[in-house]
Structures are given as C-alpha cells and as structure tokens.
Design an enzyme around this catalytic site. Structure first.
Site, PDB file in Angstrom:
ATOM      1  N   GLY A 142       0.770  -1.240   0.000  1.00  0.00           N
ATOM      2  CA  GLY A 142       0.000   0.000   0.000  1.00  0.00           C
ATOM      3  C   GLY A 142       0.797   1.285   0.000  1.00  0.00           C
ATOM      4  O   GLY A 142       0.257   2.331   0.339  1.00  0.00           O
TER       5      GLY A 142
ATOM      6  N   MET B  75      -3.385  -6.228  -7.982  1.00  0.00           N
ATOM      7  CA  MET B  75      -2.798  -7.253  -8.849  1.00  0.00           C
ATOM      8  C   MET B  75      -3.840  -8.106  -9.576  1.00  0.00           C
ATOM      9  O   MET B  75      -3.684  -9.313  -9.706  1.00  0.00           O
ATOM     10  CB  MET B  75      -1.842  -8.127  -8.038  1.00  0.00           C
ATOM     11  CG  MET B  75      -0.728  -7.344  -7.365  1.00  0.00           C
ATOM     12  SD  MET B  75       0.222  -6.279  -8.480  1.00  0.00           S
ATOM     13  CE  MET B  75       1.080  -7.510  -9.432  1.00  0.00           C
TER      14      MET B  75
ATOM     15  N   ILE C 251      -8.766  -5.707 -14.468  1.00  0.00           N
ATOM     16  CA  ILE C 251     -10.120  -5.190 -14.301  1.00  0.00           C
ATOM     17  C   ILE C 251     -10.975  -5.712 -15.454  1.00  0.00           C
ATOM     18  O   ILE C 251     -10.582  -5.629 -16.621  1.00  0.00           O
ATOM     19  CB  ILE C 251     -10.120  -3.643 -14.295  1.00  0.00           C
ATOM     20  CG1 ILE C 251      -9.235  -3.116 -13.155  1.00  0.00           C
ATOM     21  CG2 ILE C 251     -11.530  -3.089 -14.200  1.00  0.00           C
ATOM     22  CD1 ILE C 251      -9.728  -3.416 -11.774  1.00  0.00           C
TER      23      ILE C 251
ATOM     24  N   HIS D 127       2.367   1.658 -13.101  1.00  0.00           N
ATOM     25  CA  HIS D 127       3.120   0.449 -13.451  1.00  0.00           C
ATOM     26  C   HIS D 127       4.615   0.763 -13.421  1.00  0.00           C
ATOM     27  O   HIS D 127       5.039   1.800 -13.938  1.00  0.00           O
ATOM     28  CB  HIS D 127       2.704  -0.037 -14.847  1.00  0.00           C
ATOM     29  CG  HIS D 127       3.322  -1.336 -15.217  1.00  0.00           C
ATOM     30  ND1 HIS D 127       2.905  -2.538 -14.673  1.00  0.00           N
ATOM     31  CD2 HIS D 127       4.340  -1.633 -16.056  1.00  0.00           C
ATOM     32  CE1 HIS D 127       3.646  -3.514 -15.177  1.00  0.00           C
ATOM     33  NE2 HIS D 127       4.514  -2.991 -16.007  1.00  0.00           N
TER      34      HIS D 127
END
Length: 189
Positions: free
Chosen positions: A12, A87, A90, A106
């Site tokens: 995070g 990870m 979508i 990325h």
C-alpha cells in the site's frame, strides 16, 4: 469534492501516497483490497477511509466478484478509481461502469515489461533505463492510454530492491501529481 477509491493488493505505499497527498481535488473515501491479509489494510486504519475487503475466492466468478465491488462503489458514489498495486485485471463490469475513470501505475516505461514483476523483467533484460508509467485502464494488461511517464536509470549493480526503492520515490510523487492533473483537466472540460 470528487469521491475516489484506491484499489490495492499489497503493502500500500502508493495508496498511502495518494491518500496523504494534500492538494488533490478529490477525497479518497474507500480502499478496496482483494487480499484479506494484505499489509495495506493495517496501514489504512490511520487514513480515515473505509476499507472494503473483497476476496475473489468467495465468489463463483469474476463478474460476481466485480459486481460486489461495483455495488459498494455505487453506494458510496465513487467517481474515480486509482489502482495502486492492485494485482488483478479489471473486467468489463468495472470497466463499463467507470469508462476512462480508472487509472493505474506500473513500474516500467510501458509498453515495455507489462504484467507482473516488471522490475525483474527489466533487470533480466539488462536495460539501462526503466521507469514509471501512469495510464488509463482498459481490458488489456497494462495497455491503456499512457498519461505520464518518468525514466529511472538502472545503475550498475542494481538489485530488484534498490531499483524498486528508486522507482517508488518517483511513483509516490508522480502518481498524485498525475491524478491532480487529470481531475483538474476533467473539471475544465
């Protein structure tokens, strides 16, 4: 104020950089996490955001999983999604509902080194320069329209850890800056 959600699967650090950015024209109201044991969940305890842990293993398929997330997003009137180490690809359920309103970060200069372990891929390829890309999300793996990129030199003797650390310094600045740019531009159109 624009309501936003951050999706994360791991530690995070990028999610934290977004939540703690002071000048964003949005409020991060929700953290969506797909891993019940992810360290980001503990970090989020101090962020004053709601945490929604949605384990895909508890759903019959991807569509049902994404529908549960979509329902939560709609209940909270979320307008933008920022992927920060999320990870999973979508799928159409979220892509259709949030067309051109999902952004990803990325750790490579896309289109080079898509997918998992882009840093390891860059080191294995022996490149002299890698970097960070922020892009809109589409149905492919790291194939959406590029919004921003910044190069990070690969130094002799770099390890996965050392290159990752330098990339994160860029990520934690560039992602909030890019979100600010996109949301400010969006408001003027």
């Amino acid at each position: 104020m624009i309501a936003a959600a951050v999706f994360a699967s791991g530690s995070g650090s990028n999610a934290e950089a977004i939540v703690q950015a002071s000048a964003l024209p949005c409020a991060v109201c929700l953290l969506v996490c797909d891993k019940p044991e992810a360290p980001v969940i503990q970090k989020a305890a101090g962020w004053n955001v709601e945490v929604f842990v949605c384990d895909p293993k508890t759903f019959p398929d991807k569509q049902a999983y994404e529908q549960a997330i979509l329902t939560k997003l709609q209940d909270m009137q979320i307008e933008w999604i920022f992927l920060a180490g999320y990870m999973r690809l979508i799928g159409s359920t979220l892509l259709d509902a949030f067309a051109n309103r999902i952004i990803n970060i990325h750790p490579s200069l896309l289109p080079a080194f898509t997918g998992k372990d882009a840093i390891g891929q860059a080191l294995a390829a022996g490149v002299k320069v890698s970097g960070v890309t922020i892009h809109f999300v589409d149905s492919g793996m790291d194939t959406g329209t590029i919004i921003a990129q910044e190069a990070v030199p690969v130094q002799p003797g770099d390890t996965h850890h050392t290159l990752h650390q330098r990339m994160q310094q860029i990520e934690h600045r560039l992602y909030p800056e890019t979100i600010h740019y996109i949301l400010t531009r969006e408001g003027k159109e």
